[in-house]
Design a protein around this motif. Structure first.
Motif, PDB file in Angstrom:
ATOM      1  N   PRO A 171       2.326 -11.423 -10.961  1.00  0.00           N
ATOM      2  CA  PRO A 171       1.608 -12.703 -10.843  1.00  0.00           C
ATOM      3  C   PRO A 171       0.152 -12.588 -11.305  1.00  0.00           C
ATOM      4  O   PRO A 171      -0.381 -13.510 -11.912  1.00  0.00           O
ATOM      5  CB  PRO A 171       1.698 -13.016  -9.352  1.00  0.00           C
ATOM      6  N   LYS A 172      -0.467 -11.445 -11.050  1.00  0.00           N
ATOM      7  CA  LYS A 172      -1.855 -11.244 -11.484  1.00  0.00           C
ATOM      8  C   LYS A 172      -1.936 -11.219 -13.011  1.00  0.00           C
ATOM      9  O   LYS A 172      -2.866 -11.762 -13.599  1.00  0.00           O
ATOM     10  CB  LYS A 172      -2.394  -9.941 -10.886  1.00  0.00           C
TER      11      LYS A 172
ATOM     12  N   SER B 289      -1.609 -14.749 -14.259  1.00  0.00           N
ATOM     13  CA  SER B 289      -2.872 -15.430 -14.001  1.00  0.00           C
ATOM     14  C   SER B 289      -3.908 -15.057 -15.058  1.00  0.00           C
ATOM     15  O   SER B 289      -4.635 -15.911 -15.567  1.00  0.00           O
ATOM     16  CB  SER B 289      -3.369 -15.070 -12.604  1.00  0.00           C
TER      17      SER B 289
ATOM     18  N   SER C  34      -0.063 -19.679  -6.756  1.00  0.00           N
ATOM     19  CA  SER C  34       0.217 -18.587  -7.688  1.00  0.00           C
ATOM     20  C   SER C  34       0.345 -19.151  -9.098  1.00  0.00           C
ATOM     21  O   SER C  34       0.641 -20.333  -9.294  1.00  0.00           O
ATOM     22  CB  SER C  34       1.508 -17.868  -7.295  1.00  0.00           C
TER      23      SER C  34
ATOM     24  N   SER D  71       3.738 -20.600  -9.809  1.00  0.00           N
ATOM     25  CA  SER D  71       3.914 -21.888  -9.131  1.00  0.00           C
ATOM     26  C   SER D  71       3.226 -22.998  -9.910  1.00  0.00           C
ATOM     27  O   SER D  71       3.746 -24.110 -10.018  1.00  0.00           O
ATOM     28  CB  SER D  71       3.335 -21.845  -7.715  1.00  0.00           C
TER      29      SER D  71
ATOM     30  N   ARG E  77       8.118 -22.075   0.592  1.00  0.00           N
ATOM     31  CA  ARG E  77       7.327 -21.034  -0.069  1.00  0.00           C
ATOM     32  C   ARG E  77       7.289 -19.780   0.784  1.00  0.00           C
ATOM     33  O   ARG E  77       7.481 -18.664   0.301  1.00  0.00           O
ATOM     34  CB  ARG E  77       5.902 -21.539  -0.341  1.00  0.00           C
TER      35      ARG E  77
ATOM     36  N   ASP F 285       8.928 -16.280  -0.285  1.00  0.00           N
ATOM     37  CA  ASP F 285       8.047 -15.113  -0.394  1.00  0.00           C
ATOM     38  C   ASP F 285       8.578 -13.960   0.438  1.00  0.00           C
ATOM     39  O   ASP F 285       8.368 -12.793   0.101  1.00  0.00           O
ATOM     40  CB  ASP F 285       6.622 -15.463   0.061  1.00  0.00           C
TER      41      ASP F 285
END
Length: 181
Positions: free
Chosen positions: A4-5, A8, A71, A74, A175, A179
């Motif tokens: 996810p990072k 991003s 995120s 998302s 969510r 998760d």
């Protein structure tokens, strides 16, 4: 597979006009977003067209993404889902795409894509089953079938703001459940 990072970071680079980052973002996320659109629109050709439009929006709006909020995935899924819902609503108004010609080649999902979608779908169904039945039905109506909040409020005989609260809280529970899966 990107974290996810990483996603991003790609969005941040896309916001600066980095085409290589955009290509990598597309390669890394297009299958997931296509699955979202295909599930909503139930038409492969329309989902493919919608996917291209979604990535145009991502290119144009990448500067609006805030890493401190939801995120990255998302955020991307929300853009795809909202675009798909817009197309469903346009369909309800009687607008049809004029290029509704039968497909000549087999464009069915591969077995691998089916397996991935099936396992994700099972997890979503498990999490939806943890919600109250009327809340789960409202979530399905809003996010899978394209009903407006007002239509759902009318169906459930509750005020519009109550429906919004139901959906917001239900999505938070989903969510959390996803998760923890």
């Amino acid at each position: 597979m990107l974290t996810p990072k990483d996603i991003s970071g790609l969005i941040a680079r896309v916001a600066l006009g980095d085409r290589a980052a955009f290509d990598l973002l597309y390669q890394s996320t297009s299958a997931k977003l296509f699955g979202v659109l295909l599930r909503l629109l139930n038409d492969r050709a329309e989902a493919e067209d919608a996917l291209q439009e979604v990535y145009v929006r991502i290119w144009q709006r990448a500067d609006r993404y805030s890493a401190s909020g939801a995120s990255a995935m998302s955020w991307l899924i929300a853009i795809a889902r909202n675009h798909g819902i817009d197309r469903l609503r346009a369909r309800k108004d009687g607008h049809q795409d004029i290029s509704q010609m039968p497909e000549l080649e087999d464009k069915d999902p591969t077995p691998e894509m089916n397996a991935m979608a099936s396992s994700e779908r099972v997890q979503i169904d498990i999490c939806l089953d943890e919600l109250d039945s009327n809340r789960a039905q409202a979530v399905r109506g809003a996010y899978l079938e394209g009903y407006s909040y007002q239509e759902l409020a009318d169906q459930n005989k509750v005020p519009l703001n109550t429906m919004r609260t139901w959906l917001r809280r239900s999505l938070a529970k989903l969510r959390e459940c996803l998760d923890n899966a």
